[in-house]
Scaffold this motif. Sequence first.
Motif, PDB file in Angstrom:
ATOM      1  N   VAL A 190       9.076   0.748 -11.558  1.00 20.86           N
ATOM      2  CA  VAL A 190       9.229   0.056 -10.275  1.00 20.86           C
ATOM      3  C   VAL A 190       7.939   0.141  -9.473  1.00 20.86           C
ATOM      4  O   VAL A 190       7.365   1.221  -9.314  1.00 20.86           O
ATOM      5  CB  VAL A 190      10.395   0.673  -9.476  1.00 20.86           C
ATOM      6  CG1 VAL A 190      10.470   0.072  -8.079  1.00 20.86           C
ATOM      7  CG2 VAL A 190      11.716   0.470 -10.231  1.00 20.86           C
ATOM      8  N   ASP A 191       7.510  -1.007  -8.965  1.00 18.73           N
ATOM      9  CA  ASP A 191       6.312  -1.099  -8.116  1.00 18.73           C
ATOM     10  C   ASP A 191       6.714  -1.808  -6.824  1.00 18.73           C
ATOM     11  O   ASP A 191       6.866  -3.025  -6.803  1.00 18.73           O
ATOM     12  CB  ASP A 191       5.211  -1.874  -8.843  1.00 18.73           C
ATOM     13  CG  ASP A 191       3.903  -1.933  -8.073  1.00 18.73           C
ATOM     14  OD1 ASP A 191       3.926  -1.858  -6.821  1.00 18.73           O
ATOM     15  OD2 ASP A 191       2.849  -2.085  -8.718  1.00 18.73           O
ATOM     16  N   VAL A 192       6.903  -1.041  -5.764  1.00 16.51           N
ATOM     17  CA  VAL A 192       7.410  -1.639  -4.528  1.00 16.51           C
ATOM     18  C   VAL A 192       6.402  -2.582  -3.885  1.00 16.51           C
ATOM     19  O   VAL A 192       6.795  -3.528  -3.189  1.00 16.51           O
ATOM     20  CB  VAL A 192       7.852  -0.560  -3.520  1.00 16.51           C
ATOM     21  CG1 VAL A 192       9.056   0.197  -4.053  1.00 16.51           C
ATOM     22  CG2 VAL A 192       6.710   0.404  -3.173  1.00 16.51           C
ATOM     23  N   GLN A 193       5.118  -2.345  -4.124  1.00 21.84           N
ATOM     24  CA  GLN A 193       4.123  -3.261  -3.567  1.00 21.84           C
ATOM     25  C   GLN A 193       4.137  -4.595  -4.298  1.00 21.84           C
ATOM     26  O   GLN A 193       4.033  -5.662  -3.675  1.00 21.84           O
ATOM     27  CB  GLN A 193       2.738  -2.633  -3.623  1.00 21.84           C
ATOM     28  CG  GLN A 193       2.574  -1.447  -2.688  1.00 21.84           C
ATOM     29  CD  GLN A 193       1.128  -1.022  -2.561  1.00 21.84           C
ATOM     30  OE1 GLN A 193       0.314  -1.707  -1.943  1.00 21.84           O
ATOM     31  NE2 GLN A 193       0.803   0.133  -3.134  1.00 21.84           N
ATOM     32  N   ALA A 194       4.279  -4.553  -5.614  1.00 20.27           N
ATOM     33  CA  ALA A 194       4.350  -5.805  -6.376  1.00 20.27           C
ATOM     34  C   ALA A 194       5.622  -6.571  -6.027  1.00 20.27           C
ATOM     35  O   ALA A 194       5.606  -7.812  -5.917  1.00 20.27           O
ATOM     36  CB  ALA A 194       4.298  -5.512  -7.872  1.00 20.27           C
ATOM     37  N   LEU A 195       6.735  -5.858  -5.842  1.00 15.41           N
ATOM     38  CA  LEU A 195       7.983  -6.515  -5.451  1.00 15.41           C
ATOM     39  C   LEU A 195       7.899  -7.095  -4.046  1.00 15.41           C
ATOM     40  O   LEU A 195       8.527  -8.118  -3.751  1.00 15.41           O
ATOM     41  CB  LEU A 195       9.148  -5.519  -5.501  1.00 15.41           C
ATOM     42  CG  LEU A 195       9.606  -5.028  -6.871  1.00 15.41           C
ATOM     43  CD1 LEU A 195      10.691  -3.964  -6.705  1.00 15.41           C
ATOM     44  CD2 LEU A 195      10.123  -6.183  -7.712  1.00 15.41           C
ATOM     45  N   ASP A 196       7.169  -6.412  -3.168  1.00 11.97           N
ATOM     46  CA  ASP A 196       7.074  -6.781  -1.745  1.00 11.97           C
ATOM     47  C   ASP A 196       8.417  -6.643  -1.033  1.00 11.97           C
ATOM     48  O   ASP A 196       8.705  -7.340  -0.061  1.00 11.97           O
ATOM     49  CB  ASP A 196       6.528  -8.203  -1.580  1.00 11.97           C
ATOM     50  CG  ASP A 196       6.073  -8.471  -0.131  1.00 11.97           C
ATOM     51  OD1 ASP A 196       5.647  -7.517   0.557  1.00 11.97           O
ATOM     52  OD2 ASP A 196       6.190  -9.632   0.315  1.00 11.97           O
ATOM     53  N   CYS A 197       9.261  -5.707  -1.506  1.00 14.49           N
ATOM     54  CA  CYS A 197      10.531  -5.466  -0.830  1.00 14.49           C
ATOM     55  C   CYS A 197      10.291  -4.742   0.489  1.00 14.49           C
ATOM     56  O   CYS A 197       9.302  -4.010   0.650  1.00 14.49           O
ATOM     57  CB  CYS A 197      11.462  -4.649  -1.718  1.00 14.49           C
ATOM     58  SG  CYS A 197      10.743  -3.121  -2.327  1.00 14.49           S
ATOM     59  N   ASP A 198      11.198  -4.931   1.430  1.00 14.09           N
ATOM     60  CA  ASP A 198      11.092  -4.249   2.717  1.00 14.09           C
ATOM     61  C   ASP A 198      11.641  -2.830   2.634  1.00 14.09           C
ATOM     62  O   ASP A 198      11.106  -1.904   3.255  1.00 14.09           O
ATOM     63  CB  ASP A 198      11.838  -5.052   3.778  1.00 14.09           C
ATOM     64  CG  ASP A 198      11.254  -6.437   3.933  1.00 14.09           C
ATOM     65  OD1 ASP A 198      10.108  -6.551   4.394  1.00 14.09           O
ATOM     66  OD2 ASP A 198      11.928  -7.406   3.541  1.00 14.09           O
ATOM     67  N   PHE A 199      12.716  -2.661   1.862  1.00 16.44           N
ATOM     68  CA  PHE A 199      13.304  -1.352   1.607  1.00 16.44           C
ATOM     69  C   PHE A 199      13.648  -1.255   0.125  1.00 16.44           C
ATOM     70  O   PHE A 199      14.068  -2.238  -0.490  1.00 16.44           O
ATOM     71  CB  PHE A 199      14.599  -1.153   2.416  1.00 16.44           C
ATOM     72  CG  PHE A 199      14.433  -1.208   3.908  1.00 16.44           C
ATOM     73  CD1 PHE A 199      13.854  -0.162   4.599  1.00 16.44           C
ATOM     74  CD2 PHE A 199      14.879  -2.317   4.620  1.00 16.44           C
ATOM     75  CE1 PHE A 199      13.712  -0.204   5.983  1.00 16.44           C
ATOM     76  CE2 PHE A 199      14.755  -2.380   6.005  1.00 16.44           C
ATOM     77  CZ  PHE A 199      14.175  -1.322   6.686  1.00 16.44           C
ATOM     78  N   TYR A 200      13.481  -0.046  -0.436  1.00 16.05           N
ATOM     79  CA  TYR A 200      13.906   0.230  -1.804  1.00 16.05           C
ATOM     80  C   TYR A 200      14.543   1.609  -1.784  1.00 16.05           C
ATOM     81  O   TYR A 200      13.962   2.559  -1.250  1.00 16.05           O
ATOM     82  CB  TYR A 200      12.727   0.199  -2.787  1.00 16.05           C
ATOM     83  CG  TYR A 200      13.137   0.060  -4.233  1.00 16.05           C
ATOM     84  CD1 TYR A 200      13.177  -1.190  -4.833  1.00 16.05           C
ATOM     85  CD2 TYR A 200      13.492   1.169  -4.994  1.00 16.05           C
ATOM     86  CE1 TYR A 200      13.564  -1.343  -6.163  1.00 16.05           C
ATOM     87  CE2 TYR A 200      13.885   1.033  -6.318  1.00 16.05           C
ATOM     88  CZ  TYR A 200      13.919  -0.220  -6.899  1.00 16.05           C
ATOM     89  OH  TYR A 200      14.313  -0.370  -8.217  1.00 16.05           O
TER      90      TYR A 200
END
Length: 417
Positions: A219-229
């Motif tokens: 999981v890469d939260v920056q690549a996903l650009d999600c606000d919350f994970y």
Amino acid sequence: MTDLAVDTHNTFNAEQVRQDFPILHQEVHGKPLVYLDNAATTQKPEAVIQAIVDYYRQDNSNVHRGAHTLAERATEKFENARVKVAGLINAPEARQVIWTRGTSESINLIAASWGRSQLKEGDRILVSAMEHHSNIVPWQMIAAQMGATVEPIPVDNTGSIDLAAFEAMLDDSVRMVACGHVSNALGSVNPVEQIIRLAHAAGAVCLIDGAQAMSHLQVDVQALDCDFYVFSAHKMFGPTGVGVLYGKVELLETMPPYQGGGEMIETVSFAGTTYNQLPYKFEAGTPDIAGVIALGAAVDYLQSIDRDAAERHERDLLEYAEAKARAMPGITLVGTAAERTGVLSFLMDGTHPHDVGMLLDQQGVAVRTGNHCAQPIMDQLGIPGTVRASFCFYNTRADIDRLFEALAKAKQFLVEE
């Protein structure tokens, strides 16, 4: 810790990995244990167990304010775990990693803090129809308080999100989109990148429930650009009672504290209180220090293995299990989305899932039965629940063979007699 390299055939050496998990080497009802309940909780490697023991034997102290060696050692390990988790998910800063008790509390925190400060009457919250109850009920609770509504994103009977229907639901009244990365009940890997992009285009915030993803996917939260994970330690080889909330700084800084108490304050007086900086303003009271440190050990363990090879191994396990299920008369697969991981959910004709699960247990095979805290999608499918066998990289084809041998015996007992 075992060296977890791939073998000479470039396949994941699951038998070698299994040596790191002491609980797997036991008998249940006189049969060698086959553990296929990983979606409920994963087992713990020796390194994680030892991290808990070492903390209580050597470093037991409260964190952050102690002026003595034990407190300093505990604090260093506690905060190092935050850095490790941030690295695992590629969070820009460690202060964006908030400790909670699990995925459920992480979602409740966001619903209560972000929701109470941002939602108003007429706002809409969209959640996928296959969500775990933990990603439905908190939104219903805050929506009732704020005059908002919670609406399901359509999911077809294979367990795939209808992206066209989702896009048609979006307008400027949608404030939050909440969706699981991987379905715990069906194993569907949802197209979260597209969901996030569409949500943002409509001006909505997007939360991804990663509880089922962390043990299977990188999981890469920056690549996903999600606000919350959000996710839980115990579903990624760590201890129970510890969870993670990742959020974008600009959102976290504007959100009010979730709970009051020690640690989350900067100054306190009867004239007024000011709150601590991130991440501490969301971490009231003494945390599960041993659990957080053990989560750090779980991250180390995950990063010691070849994740690409582990993912290929898990795909092979699922494909092998699906082929055996399709070849067995009377077995109906539930959840057949094109992208799936880790879960084989099914029904056996003429039986109740609970009866099947009990007979499998008598043969040493651990599975889960019921609606898997996903009652809305079960209601849509018109079934009370399923038998769910869920896999992990320490499972083998031999485990799946044992599952289907046990199913054949259960079928003979329940159906054919």
